[in-house]
Motif scaffolding. Sequence first.
Motif, PDB file in Angstrom:
ATOM      1  N   GLU A 286      36.364  25.490  41.340  1.00 27.31           N
ATOM      2  CA  GLU A 286      37.546  24.982  42.072  1.00 27.31           C
ATOM      3  C   GLU A 286      38.641  26.050  42.072  1.00 27.31           C
ATOM      4  N   ALA A 287      38.876  26.698  40.936  1.00 26.47           N
ATOM      5  CA  ALA A 287      39.932  27.736  40.841  1.00 26.47           C
ATOM      6  C   ALA A 287      39.644  28.862  41.812  1.00 26.47           C
ATOM      7  N   TYR A 288      38.375  29.239  41.893  1.00 23.60           N
ATOM      8  CA  TYR A 288      37.991  30.330  42.793  1.00 23.60           C
ATOM      9  C   TYR A 288      38.229  29.903  44.250  1.00 23.60           C
ATOM     10  N   ARG A 289      37.802  28.671  44.572  1.00 26.73           N
ATOM     11  CA  ARG A 289      37.946  28.189  45.961  1.00 26.73           C
ATOM     12  C   ARG A 289      39.414  28.037  46.346  1.00 26.73           C
ATOM     13  N   ARG A 290      40.260  27.767  45.351  1.00 29.14           N
ATOM     14  CA  ARG A 290      41.699  27.607  45.643  1.00 29.14           C
ATOM     15  C   ARG A 290      42.446  28.933  45.472  1.00 29.14           C
ATOM     16  N   ASN A 291      41.667  30.040  45.506  1.00 25.82           N
ATOM     17  CA  ASN A 291      42.239  31.399  45.551  1.00 25.82           C
ATOM     18  C   ASN A 291      43.120  31.760  44.363  1.00 25.82           C
ATOM     19  N   ALA A 292      42.732  31.296  43.183  1.00 26.87           N
ATOM     20  CA  ALA A 292      43.515  31.694  42.000  1.00 26.87           C
ATOM     21  C   ALA A 292      43.331  33.188  41.741  1.00 26.87           C
ATOM     22  N   ASP A 293      44.429  33.826  41.317  1.00 28.63           N
ATOM     23  CA  ASP A 293      44.345  35.239  40.922  1.00 28.63           C
ATOM     24  C   ASP A 293      43.953  35.353  39.447  1.00 28.63           C
ATOM     25  N   LEU A 294      44.461  34.422  38.648  1.00 26.57           N
ATOM     26  CA  LEU A 294      44.162  34.438  37.198  1.00 26.57           C
ATOM     27  C   LEU A 294      43.589  33.087  36.783  1.00 26.57           C
ATOM     28  N   LEU A 295      42.645  33.124  35.845  1.00 24.56           N
ATOM     29  CA  LEU A 295      42.087  31.894  35.266  1.00 24.56           C
ATOM     30  C   LEU A 295      42.451  31.845  33.791  1.00 24.56           C
ATOM     31  N   PHE A 296      42.972  30.722  33.339  1.00 25.21           N
ATOM     32  CA  PHE A 296      43.236  30.501  31.901  1.00 25.21           C
ATOM     33  C   PHE A 296      42.321  29.386  31.429  1.00 25.21           C
ATOM     34  N   MET A 297      41.597  29.622  30.324  1.00 29.16           N
ATOM     35  CA  MET A 297      40.752  28.562  29.781  1.00 29.16           C
ATOM     36  C   MET A 297      40.506  28.816  28.296  1.00 29.16           C
ATOM     37  N   ALA A 298      40.304  27.714  27.563  1.00 24.38           N
ATOM     38  CA  ALA A 298      40.104  27.847  26.111  1.00 24.38           C
ATOM     39  C   ALA A 298      39.054  26.853  25.627  1.00 24.38           C
ATOM     40  N   ASP A 299      38.065  27.399  24.892  1.00 25.80           N
ATOM     41  CA  ASP A 299      37.162  26.472  24.179  1.00 25.80           C
ATOM     42  C   ASP A 299      37.607  26.469  22.717  1.00 25.80           C
ATOM     43  N   ASP A 300      36.769  25.974  21.807  1.00 27.12           N
ATOM     44  CA  ASP A 300      37.224  25.852  20.415  1.00 27.12           C
ATOM     45  C   ASP A 300      37.421  27.194  19.738  1.00 27.12           C
ATOM     46  N   ASN A 301      36.808  28.241  20.285  1.00 22.48           N
ATOM     47  CA  ASN A 301      36.870  29.529  19.578  1.00 22.48           C
ATOM     48  C   ASN A 301      37.627  30.617  20.327  1.00 22.48           C
ATOM     49  N   THR A 302      37.683  30.492  21.662  1.00 27.59           N
ATOM     50  CA  THR A 302      38.274  31.596  22.429  1.00 27.59           C
ATOM     51  C   THR A 302      39.204  31.073  23.506  1.00 27.59           C
ATOM     52  N   PHE A 303      40.353  31.699  23.618  1.00 22.46           N
ATOM     53  CA  PHE A 303      41.345  31.330  24.644  1.00 22.46           C
ATOM     54  C   PHE A 303      41.548  32.602  25.477  1.00 22.46           C
ATOM     55  N   LEU A 304      41.125  32.522  26.753  1.00 18.50           N
ATOM     56  CA  LEU A 304      41.085  33.718  27.595  1.00 18.50           C
ATOM     57  C   LEU A 304      41.912  33.573  28.859  1.00 18.50           C
ATOM     58  N   ALA A 305      42.439  34.728  29.330  1.00 16.22           N
ATOM     59  CA  ALA A 305      42.974  34.815  30.690  1.00 16.22           C
ATOM     60  C   ALA A 305      42.117  35.849  31.414  1.00 16.22           C
ATOM     61  N   LEU A 306      41.613  35.467  32.581  1.00 16.34           N
ATOM     62  CA  LEU A 306      40.727  36.373  33.323  1.00 16.34           C
ATOM     63  C   LEU A 306      41.354  36.710  34.660  1.00 16.34           C
ATOM     64  N   ASN A 307      41.284  38.006  35.024  1.00 19.02           N
ATOM     65  CA  ASN A 307      41.682  38.435  36.367  1.00 19.02           C
ATOM     66  C   ASN A 307      40.405  38.914  37.042  1.00 19.02           C
ATOM     67  N   LEU A 308      39.876  38.084  37.973  1.00 17.93           N
ATOM     68  CA  LEU A 308      38.558  38.394  38.525  1.00 17.93           C
ATOM     69  C   LEU A 308      38.605  39.644  39.410  1.00 17.93           C
ATOM     70  N   THR A 309      39.710  39.781  40.152  1.00 17.88           N
ATOM     71  CA  THR A 309      39.737  40.934  41.077  1.00 17.88           C
ATOM     72  C   THR A 309      39.832  42.248  40.297  1.00 17.88           C
ATOM     73  N   LYS A 310      40.561  42.249  39.187  1.00 15.44           N
ATOM     74  CA  LYS A 310      40.712  43.509  38.440  1.00 15.44           C
ATOM     75  C   LYS A 310      39.816  43.555  37.207  1.00 15.44           C
ATOM     76  N   ARG A 311      38.932  42.559  37.046  1.00 13.23           N
ATOM     77  CA  ARG A 311      38.054  42.516  35.867  1.00 13.23           C
ATOM     78  C   ARG A 311      38.858  42.711  34.582  1.00 13.23           C
ATOM     79  N   LYS A 312      39.962  41.983  34.421  1.00 14.24           N
ATOM     80  CA  LYS A 312      40.745  42.102  33.176  1.00 14.24           C
ATOM     81  C   LYS A 312      40.559  40.826  32.363  1.00 14.24           C
ATOM     82  N   TRP A 313      40.313  41.020  31.087  1.00  8.09           N
ATOM     83  CA  TRP A 313      40.055  39.898  30.156  1.00  8.09           C
ATOM     84  C   TRP A 313      41.116  39.968  29.071  1.00  8.09           C
ATOM     85  N   VAL A 314      41.911  38.962  28.908  1.00 10.40           N
ATOM     86  CA  VAL A 314      42.937  38.985  27.855  1.00 10.40           C
ATOM     87  C   VAL A 314      42.695  37.841  26.880  1.00 10.40           C
TER      88      VAL A 314
END
Length: 269
Positions: A96-124
């Motif tokens: 859904e995030a991809y289809r709604r043209n998000a530039d950054l994705l934020f998501m967290a499971d129990d062990n990792t909390f990440l911000a992803l920039n798909l166009t620039k392949r950046k993982w924070v």
Amino acid sequence: MTRLVSKQVIDIPDTIVAYDRQLSEKLGCNLLGLANYTIGTNYTEEMLRQKKVAIIPITTGQGLIGGFSEAVAEILKFIGFETFITEQTDLSGIDEAYRRNADLLFMADDNTFLALNLTKRKWVNNDQATAKAYVSTLSKLSNGLKDKSVLVLGLGPIGSESVKYLIKEGATVGVYDLEAEKMEVIKEKYKSQVKLIEDSASALKDYQLIIEATPASDTILADCIDAQTFIAAPGVPLGLTREALDKVGSNLIHDPLQLGVAVMGLEAL
Ligand code: 2YG
């Protein structure tokens, strides 16, 4: 890895304005200013408004934390981003995030909390971002860390990352953890650049600059604090007793999410 609970984040949207004002009073810069200072950028709210950020609730493991996605979304919106929480969770949410043209994705499971920039392949990762944010907070509070002695309490993901950034700032670092092997790992990695602390109670009286990164709630007592003590505390819950809290006054920075999330947003751009 400390897992937040709903009551620690549920009020963030309603208190973010007051939080930002208090941060400005303590540091001389607001949340966006501190995040820019941390990574050496000068993004403005207007620039961030052009960027769309999707927060994706993740139900794996122990599941959702009530208010977590809303808190992350509100922090990012407050510094300028256009944000939305996906209707769907997990992989459907990513789709859904991809289809709604998000530039950054934020998501967290129990062990990792990440911000992803798909166009620039950046993982924070939140651990690194939080460590950077709190080291730069301590630097602001104490007018620079070069040649200063800093005590890191707690060598979990954030505490051990903090050591790296403190050394980069030219600080001499004392480290303490309940688990001796965690101290051995740090000693092995940084050799003479770190000092292993055997007795945290006496060390707390010697050090004026402290990173409190433990999940314990009473690591710092009032008699460890004087007028020159500055504490940056990414640890959740806050590791100061009530008396210590009263004594440290405005020389303490602590929050459950805000600083780390703001730095993640800028670093992922
Ligand atoms: O999407 C959701 O609601 C849950 N899957 C979020 C789970 C987050 C678990 N992680 C933590 O509670 C902390 N490591 C987050 C960062 C704390 C600040 N450093």
